[in-house]
Design an enzyme around this catalytic site. Structure first.
Site, PDB file in Angstrom:
ATOM      1  N   GLU A   1       0.835  -1.205   0.000  1.00  0.00           N
ATOM      2  CA  GLU A   1       0.000   0.000   0.000  1.00  0.00           C
ATOM      3  C   GLU A   1       0.867   1.252   0.000  1.00  0.00           C
ATOM      4  O   GLU A   1       1.988   1.241   0.479  1.00  0.00           O
ATOM      5  CB  GLU A   1      -0.957   0.020   1.204  1.00  0.00           C
ATOM      6  CG  GLU A   1      -0.375  -0.436   2.534  1.00  0.00           C
ATOM      7  CD  GLU A   1       0.738   0.405   3.090  1.00  0.00           C
ATOM      8  OE1 GLU A   1       0.699   1.641   2.923  1.00  0.00           O
ATOM      9  OE2 GLU A   1       1.674  -0.155   3.679  1.00  0.00           O
TER      10      GLU A   1
ATOM     11  N   GLY B   1       6.118   0.085   4.867  1.00  0.00           N
ATOM     12  CA  GLY B   1       4.937  -0.224   4.067  1.00  0.00           C
ATOM     13  C   GLY B   1       5.349  -0.662   2.679  1.00  0.00           C
ATOM     14  O   GLY B   1       6.428  -1.228   2.476  1.00  0.00           O
ATOM     15  N   GLU B   2       4.485  -0.406   1.707  1.00  0.00           N
ATOM     16  CA  GLU B   2       4.716  -0.737   0.285  1.00  0.00           C
ATOM     17  C   GLU B   2       4.702  -2.247   0.021  1.00  0.00           C
ATOM     18  O   GLU B   2       4.825  -2.674  -1.111  1.00  0.00           O
ATOM     19  CB  GLU B   2       6.070  -0.192  -0.223  1.00  0.00           C
ATOM     20  CG  GLU B   2       6.282   1.282  -0.050  1.00  0.00           C
ATOM     21  CD  GLU B   2       7.674   1.740  -0.476  1.00  0.00           C
ATOM     22  OE1 GLU B   2       8.493   0.881  -0.913  1.00  0.00           O
ATOM     23  OE2 GLU B   2       7.959   2.936  -0.380  1.00  0.00           O
ATOM     24  N   GLY B   3       4.595  -3.067   1.066  1.00  0.00           N
ATOM     25  CA  GLY B   3       4.778  -4.512   0.916  1.00  0.00           C
ATOM     26  C   GLY B   3       6.205  -4.947   1.184  1.00  0.00           C
ATOM     27  O   GLY B   3       6.533  -6.132   1.070  1.00  0.00           O
TER      28      GLY B   3
END
Length: 346
Positions: A171, A313-315
């Site tokens: 995300e 975040g971001e995976g």
């Protein structure tokens, strides 16, 4: 949205038992590979095979903007969401580097940026021009929520079309830790004080402001937070809704999911509240440094694979954990048994 409650089959118990039996025959003391053994056995059950593998990894990063950002709850301006999406496309973000390393298929999905970016390298599945400011009104309409949930479902369909072995959802959205903290509080009854952290790097005085904003928002909407979907509609982000849709649908389709950090774990908690059988299809990549993540992991009864003080975040934390899943499969598939190695066990 009826599909959200469609039945989820449990991983195959016969394959699970067979994999356990194989683990007992491998040339090592029983249980000595710890969590690597559990990972391999669970993947064998999920994939209905005695040769589990994690070679085709699919990563969808969902990006969206948040109206709550105007309340000063983030250390970065809202324009950074769009700038980071462009950075994803240019393959310059941490998650791009990590994804290349594990040879994952990477895609970025515009689930609701303030303004669409004209690029063929971005999948447009937009629920709107960012959410509304949920400290003043519902974050999204029911129709927008449905679009965002379906954006996650569509991402999983793309993964399945390429026979992916593992789905990771990332995300990006300035102020999305505010949304996640509010959702977690509404779902669990835990205090906003305990769930609200620095996010992108807020100093203490700004964290206090963020906490107060969330308290007022929860008070404003207290009569409209009766179901998980109500909570998502009033407090959520389009990218969080996309993660929820992806997690539920992946479980329904029998696809293993590796959950990332705080925001992704809140989405997993929502997914489980909507369809409880999701849990059997989830692995948890890491314990984030974000303040509320440990509390959310406890609610999920989850054991993360890594603890590296990450909070990007971001995976990224989930991607970093992928080699552990791969090594678990390699050990399960390629180690000799006691019989093959002619090692005495009595």
């Amino acid at each position: 949205m009826d599909w959200l409650t469609h039945k989820i089959q449990a991983p195959d118990q016969a394959c699970y038992q067979q994999a356990l039996n194989r683990q007992a025959q491998l040339t090592k003391p029983s249980g000595s590979l710890g969590l690597l053994e559990e990972i391999a056995v669970r993947l064998a059950a999920m994939q209905k095979t005695q040769q589990p593998k994690v070679e085709k990894i699919w990563l969808s990063v969902f990006a969206a903007d948040h109206g709550i950002a105007e309340e000063g709850v983030s250390a970065f301006p809202q324009v950074v969401t769009t700038e980071m999406v462009k950075n994803f496309v240019a393959e310059g973000a941490a998650v791009n580097v990590l994804s290349r390393f594990i040879k994952a298929h990477f895609e970025v999905v515009d689930a609701g940026l303030i303004a669409a970016i004209n690029s063929v390298e971005i999948i447009s599945d937009r629920a709107g021009n960012g959410t509304a400011n949920f400290s003043k009104q519902a974050a999204m309409t029911q129709q927008q929520m449905e679009v965002a949930l379906n954006a996650g479902k569509s991402a999983v369909d793309r993964a399945l079309s390429q026979q992916a072995h593992l789905f990771i959802g990332g995300e990006m959205g300035i102020a999305n830790t505010s949304s996640a903290s509010a959702i977690a509080s509404a779902l669990t009854g835990l205090s906003v004080n305990d769930l609200t952290g620095a996010g992108t790097g807020l100093p203490e005085d700004k964290i206090a402001n963020k906490t107060n904003v969330l308290k007022k928002a929860l008070l404003l909407h207290k009569n409209n937070l009766e179901t998980p979907l109500n909570i998502l509609q009033y407090l959520g982000g389009f990218e969080i809704a996309a993660l929820v849709g992806a997690y539920v649908y992946a479980a329904q389709q029998g696809l293993a999911v590796l959950i990332d950090g705080f925001i992704a774990s809140v989405a997993a908690l929502l997914a489980m509240e909507i369809n409880a059988e999701c849990q059997g299809w989830f692995f948890y990549g890491h314990r984030s440094q974000e303040k509320g993540h440990q509390l959310v992991l406890e609610q999920l009864n989850a054991r993360p694979l890594l603890d590296l003080d990450m909070r990007l975040g971001e995976g990224s934390g989930a991607v970093a954990a992928v080699p552990l899943l791969q090594m678990a499969c390699k050990c399960h598939n390629e180690m000799a048994t006691f019989e093959q190695a002619k090692i005495t066990t009595q």
